[in-house]
Scaffold this active site. Structure first.
Site, short mmCIF file in Angstrom:
data_model
loop_
_atom_site.label_atom_id
_atom_site.label_comp_id
_atom_site.label_asym_id
_atom_site.label_seq_id
_atom_site.Cartn_x
_atom_site.Cartn_y
_atom_site.Cartn_z
N ASP A 14 42.58 38.66 38.46
CA ASP A 14 43.21 39.93 38.07
C ASP A 14 42.20 40.76 37.28
OD1 ASP A 14 46.45 40.84 37.71
OD2 ASP A 14 44.97 41.84 36.44
N ILE A 15 42.20 42.06 37.55
CA ILE A 15 41.23 42.96 36.90
C ILE A 15 41.52 43.10 35.39
CG2 ILE A 15 42.39 45.19 37.24
CD1 ILE A 15 39.68 46.22 38.37
N HIS A 69 52.42 39.86 45.84
CA HIS A 69 51.37 39.08 45.16
C HIS A 69 52.00 38.12 44.17
CE1 HIS A 69 52.00 42.86 42.98
NE2 HIS A 69 51.75 42.19 41.87
N MET A 70 51.35 36.99 44.04
CA MET A 70 51.78 35.94 43.13
C MET A 70 50.77 35.90 42.00
SD MET A 70 52.23 32.05 44.44
CE MET A 70 53.88 32.19 45.08
N HIS A 71 51.26 35.87 40.75
CA HIS A 71 50.37 35.72 39.59
C HIS A 71 50.32 34.24 39.22
CE1 HIS A 71 50.53 40.07 38.16
NE2 HIS A 71 51.63 40.04 38.90
N ASN A 109 56.63 39.43 40.75
CA ASN A 109 57.48 40.55 40.37
C ASN A 109 57.99 41.25 41.63
OD1 ASN A 109 57.09 40.26 37.55
ND2 ASN A 109 55.11 41.27 37.71
N GLU A 153 53.94 46.73 40.10
CA GLU A 153 53.18 47.99 40.14
C GLU A 153 52.50 48.19 41.49
OE1 GLU A 153 50.43 47.86 36.89
OE2 GLU A 153 52.04 48.01 35.40
P1 5GP Z 1 52.29 43.68 39.22
O1 5GP Z 1 52.56 44.37 37.93
O2 5GP Z 1 52.39 44.63 40.40
O3 5GP Z 1 53.09 42.41 39.42
O4 5GP Z 1 50.80 43.19 39.13
C1 5GP Z 1 49.71 43.92 39.63
C2 5GP Z 1 48.46 43.28 39.06
O5 5GP Z 1 47.35 43.76 39.81
C3 5GP Z 1 48.20 43.63 37.58
O6 5GP Z 1 48.15 42.43 36.81
C4 5GP Z 1 46.87 44.38 37.62
O7 5GP Z 1 46.05 44.10 36.51
C5 5GP Z 1 46.26 43.91 38.95
N1 5GP Z 1 45.36 44.88 39.57
C6 5GP Z 1 45.62 46.20 39.76
N2 5GP Z 1 44.59 46.80 40.40
C7 5GP Z 1 43.67 45.81 40.63
C8 5GP Z 1 42.39 45.82 41.26
O8 5GP Z 1 41.89 46.83 41.75
N3 5GP Z 1 41.74 44.63 41.30
C9 5GP Z 1 42.27 43.48 40.77
N4 5GP Z 1 41.51 42.38 40.86
N5 5GP Z 1 43.48 43.45 40.18
C10 5GP Z 1 44.17 44.60 40.10
#
Ligand code: 5GP
Length: 114
Positions: A31-32, A101-103, A88, A96
């Site tokens: 994650d970035i 996607h799975m964290h 999420n 977002e």
């Molecule tokens: P969400 O809130 O949708 O469950 O998680 C999206 C995740 O994607 C966030 O933790 C965010 O930091 C990560 N993310 C967003 N843009 C990028 C990107 O360009 N590269 C990477 N590696 N992660 C990203």
């Protein structure tokens, strides 16, 4: 660029990410903005917008994503202490990026959600 295409472009290697695992079905990358010492995202290589778009035909991807997430947790040596896997779905959960996607989170004591 719509936010879903960020992950599509990571799969296609059009934008860079620290990819730590990939196969024909999924890609896993850091994650970035990591929320824990280990914070890895696991995504299908084909576009699925959210959990709501899981169906009879594509449901096996979830098992594979879980299986690889657990293997990564073991490789990263966070499995014994514990980790969390989060998916999420849509705005109330804080999704977002409109791309399933799975964290995988671990490497520290995580705050309790439930
Ligand atoms: P969400 O809130 O949708 O469950 O998680 C999206 C995740 O994607 C966030 O933790 C965010 O930091 C990560 N993310 C967003 N843009 C990028 C990107 O360009 N590269 C990477 N590696 N992660 C990203």
């Amino acid at each position: 660029m719509s936010n879903s295409s960020i992950f599509k472009q990571i799969v296609e290697k059009k934008i860079s990410a620290n990819i730590i695992y990939e196969d024909k079905k999924i890609t896993a990358f850091e994650d970035i903005k990591p929320k824990a010492p280990v914070h890895i995202l696991i995504i299908p290589n084909i576009f699925i917008a959210s959990l709501n778009d899981i169906n009879k035909k594509n449901k096996d991807i979830l098992g594979h994503m879980f299986y690889i997430a657990v293997n990564i947790a073991k490789e990263k040596k966070i499995s014994k202490e514990g980790y969390r896997i989060v998916v999420n779905c849509n705005k109330n959960a804080g999704q977002e990026i409109e791309y399933l996607h799975m964290h995988l989170l671990g490497g520290k004591k995580l705050s309790v959600l439930l």
